[in-house]
Design a protein around this motif. Sequence first.
Motif, PDB file in Angstrom:
ATOM      1  N   LYS A 195       0.842  -1.204   0.000  1.00 43.82           N
ATOM      2  CA  LYS A 195       0.000   0.000   0.000  1.00 43.82           C
ATOM      3  C   LYS A 195       0.873   1.249   0.000  1.00 43.82           C
ATOM      4  O   LYS A 195       0.643   2.181  -0.787  1.00 43.82           O
ATOM      5  N   ALA A 196       1.879   1.295   0.848  1.00 42.45           N
ATOM      6  CA  ALA A 196       2.763   2.460   0.925  1.00 42.45           C
ATOM      7  C   ALA A 196       3.497   2.674  -0.395  1.00 42.45           C
ATOM      8  O   ALA A 196       3.627   3.809  -0.874  1.00 42.45           O
ATOM      9  N   LEU A 197       3.957   1.580  -1.014  1.00 41.83           N
ATOM     10  CA  LEU A 197       4.671   1.683  -2.293  1.00 41.83           C
ATOM     11  C   LEU A 197       3.746   2.182  -3.395  1.00 41.83           C
ATOM     12  O   LEU A 197       4.102   3.087  -4.164  1.00 41.83           O
TER      13      LEU A 197
ATOM     14  N   LEU B  68       0.921   3.928  -3.102  1.00 43.83           N
ATOM     15  CA  LEU B  68       0.532   5.317  -2.872  1.00 43.83           C
ATOM     16  C   LEU B  68       1.689   6.267  -3.176  1.00 43.83           C
ATOM     17  O   LEU B  68       1.490   7.348  -3.735  1.00 43.83           O
ATOM     18  N   THR B  69       2.907   5.855  -2.846  1.00 42.61           N
ATOM     19  CA  THR B  69       4.085   6.670  -3.177  1.00 42.61           C
ATOM     20  C   THR B  69       4.217   6.826  -4.686  1.00 42.61           C
ATOM     21  O   THR B  69       4.486   7.914  -5.194  1.00 42.61           O
ATOM     22  N   SER B  70       3.999   5.725  -5.417  1.00 41.65           N
ATOM     23  CA  SER B  70       4.109   5.786  -6.878  1.00 41.65           C
ATOM     24  C   SER B  70       3.074   6.742  -7.458  1.00 41.65           C
ATOM     25  O   SER B  70       3.363   7.487  -8.400  1.00 41.65           O
ATOM     26  N   LEU B  71       1.868   6.735  -6.911  1.00 38.64           N
ATOM     27  CA  LEU B  71       0.809   7.616  -7.404  1.00 38.64           C
ATOM     28  C   LEU B  71       1.084   9.082  -7.083  1.00 38.64           C
ATOM     29  O   LEU B  71       0.671   9.966  -7.834  1.00 38.64           O
ATOM     30  N   LYS B  72       1.782   9.333  -5.984  1.00 33.50           N
ATOM     31  CA  LYS B  72       2.162  10.714  -5.639  1.00 33.50           C
ATOM     32  C   LYS B  72       3.280  11.225  -6.541  1.00 33.50           C
ATOM     33  O   LYS B  72       3.248  12.349  -7.019  1.00 33.50           O
ATOM     34  N   ILE B  73       4.299  10.386  -6.755  1.00 34.98           N
ATOM     35  CA  ILE B  73       5.492  10.822  -7.490  1.00 34.98           C
ATOM     36  C   ILE B  73       5.245  10.875  -8.997  1.00 34.98           C
ATOM     37  O   ILE B  73       5.681  11.811  -9.665  1.00 34.98           O
ATOM     38  N   ASP B  74       4.571   9.868  -9.539  1.00 35.99           N
ATOM     39  CA  ASP B  74       4.366   9.767 -10.989  1.00 35.99           C
ATOM     40  C   ASP B  74       2.886   9.576 -11.326  1.00 35.99           C
ATOM     41  O   ASP B  74       2.499   8.557 -11.920  1.00 35.99           O
TER      42      ASP B  74
ATOM     43  N   TYR C  66      -4.008   8.963  -6.535  1.00 33.30           N
ATOM     44  CA  TYR C  66      -3.728   8.844  -5.104  1.00 33.30           C
ATOM     45  C   TYR C  66      -5.023   9.017  -4.303  1.00 33.30           C
ATOM     46  O   TYR C  66      -5.288   8.272  -3.367  1.00 33.30           O
ATOM     47  N   GLU C  67      -5.824  10.006  -4.680  1.00 33.96           N
ATOM     48  CA  GLU C  67      -7.063  10.309  -3.952  1.00 33.96           C
ATOM     49  C   GLU C  67      -8.012   9.116  -3.965  1.00 33.96           C
ATOM     50  O   GLU C  67      -8.668   8.836  -2.964  1.00 33.96           O
ATOM     51  N   ARG C  68      -8.082   8.420  -5.086  1.00 35.13           N
ATOM     52  CA  ARG C  68      -8.961   7.250  -5.162  1.00 35.13           C
ATOM     53  C   ARG C  68      -8.432   6.114  -4.302  1.00 35.13           C
ATOM     54  O   ARG C  68      -9.171   5.465  -3.566  1.00 35.13           O
TER      55      ARG C  68
ATOM     56  N   ALA D 276      -8.390   5.907  -0.290  1.00 32.25           N
ATOM     57  CA  ALA D 276      -9.678   5.588   0.334  1.00 32.25           C
ATOM     58  C   ALA D 276     -10.016   4.100   0.279  1.00 32.25           C
ATOM     59  O   ALA D 276     -11.042   3.683   0.813  1.00 32.25           O
ATOM     60  N   LEU D 277      -9.173   3.279  -0.350  1.00 31.38           N
ATOM     61  CA  LEU D 277      -9.464   1.848  -0.460  1.00 31.38           C
ATOM     62  C   LEU D 277      -9.416   1.174   0.909  1.00 31.38           C
ATOM     63  O   LEU D 277      -8.622   1.541   1.780  1.00 31.38           O
ATOM     64  N   THR D 278     -10.251   0.174   1.081  1.00 31.38           N
ATOM     65  CA  THR D 278     -10.317  -0.548   2.352  1.00 31.38           C
ATOM     66  C   THR D 278      -9.147  -1.531   2.476  1.00 31.38           C
ATOM     67  O   THR D 278      -8.570  -1.947   1.460  1.00 31.38           O
ATOM     68  N   PRO D 279      -8.825  -1.939   3.701  1.00 29.08           N
ATOM     69  CA  PRO D 279      -7.781  -2.957   3.884  1.00 29.08           C
ATOM     70  C   PRO D 279      -8.093  -4.247   3.114  1.00 29.08           C
ATOM     71  O   PRO D 279      -7.182  -4.908   2.613  1.00 29.08           O
ATOM     72  N   GLU D 280      -9.366  -4.591   2.990  1.00 29.26           N
ATOM     73  CA  GLU D 280      -9.753  -5.805   2.270  1.00 29.26           C
ATOM     74  C   GLU D 280      -9.387  -5.709   0.786  1.00 29.26           C
ATOM     75  O   GLU D 280      -8.938  -6.687   0.183  1.00 29.26           O
ATOM     76  N   ILE D 281      -9.579  -4.533   0.202  1.00 24.62           N
ATOM     77  CA  ILE D 281      -9.234  -4.362  -1.215  1.00 24.62           C
ATOM     78  C   ILE D 281      -7.724  -4.433  -1.408  1.00 24.62           C
ATOM     79  O   ILE D 281      -7.233  -5.073  -2.348  1.00 24.62           O
ATOM     80  N   TRP D 282      -6.964  -3.813  -0.501  1.00 26.56           N
ATOM     81  CA  TRP D 282      -5.501  -3.899  -0.605  1.00 26.56           C
ATOM     82  C   TRP D 282      -5.049  -5.352  -0.493  1.00 26.56           C
ATOM     83  O   TRP D 282      -4.183  -5.802  -1.247  1.00 26.56           O
ATOM     84  N   ALA D 283      -5.658  -6.110   0.433  1.00 23.10           N
ATOM     85  CA  ALA D 283      -5.291  -7.519   0.599  1.00 23.10           C
ATOM     86  C   ALA D 283      -5.657  -8.317  -0.650  1.00 23.10           C
ATOM     87  O   ALA D 283      -4.878  -9.158  -1.114  1.00 23.10           O
ATOM     88  N   LYS D 284      -6.833  -8.048  -1.234  1.00 24.66           N
ATOM     89  CA  LYS D 284      -7.270  -8.788  -2.421  1.00 24.66           C
ATOM     90  C   LYS D 284      -6.326  -8.565  -3.594  1.00 24.66           C
ATOM     91  O   LYS D 284      -6.113  -9.465  -4.408  1.00 24.66           O
TER      92      LYS D 284
END
Length: 199
Positions: A21-23, A25-31, A39-41, A44-52
């Motif tokens: 998740k951190a990687l 989100l960082t990619s969406l901020k930088i590029d 990044y804004e979208r 807001a994703l849930t932990p379940e979506i990140w896990a999926k």
Amino acid sequence: MAYSIFPVTEPVTNEDIEKYKALRLTSLKIDPSSFGSTYEREIALTPEIWAKRLTSLFKRTFIASVKDEGSISESWIGMVSILGPSELILATLEPFERVRVGADWDKYMVAGMWVHPKHRGKGLGTRLMKEGLEWARTNMDPKNDSEGRRDKVALLLVGDHNAIGRALYQNVGFTNLKSMPPDGEGHSWMSLKVAMIDL
């Protein structure tokens, strides 16, 4: 610094999910212009979506990490995901069907390719791509399991402004997919028959 490339495999830990998740989100901020999301979208994703995103049987995410000398922990600094046929949604395939491209292909999509700017120029993008393409070459997807009788083709959409990304993909063997029109938003399709590549 010692770099390594590895697939995210199950069981996925909470630490894996947080690092990914951190990687991302960082990619969406930088590029931000290199991705089809924002990044804004994604913040807001849930932990379940990140896990999926990391636990699908039909895709594989590869990570580039770095370990500083004297450190016991690794930082995730690059990634690529390869989506198999069973992971692809109809809207993704619709442009190909509309122009009748690749009806006899097993399609694999390259998504989310990114390496942190501090670590570029060290061959990590090439290594990530080769690992992902090797997974596509050997993967037997249940949706199109034809026992190797169909061509497996990796596809990706790259921004026309992204000269560095385009050069990376060309170095790995991708070529412009001329039969597919640009998407109208400054992106063009590239393709590579994965059975043909020399990994």
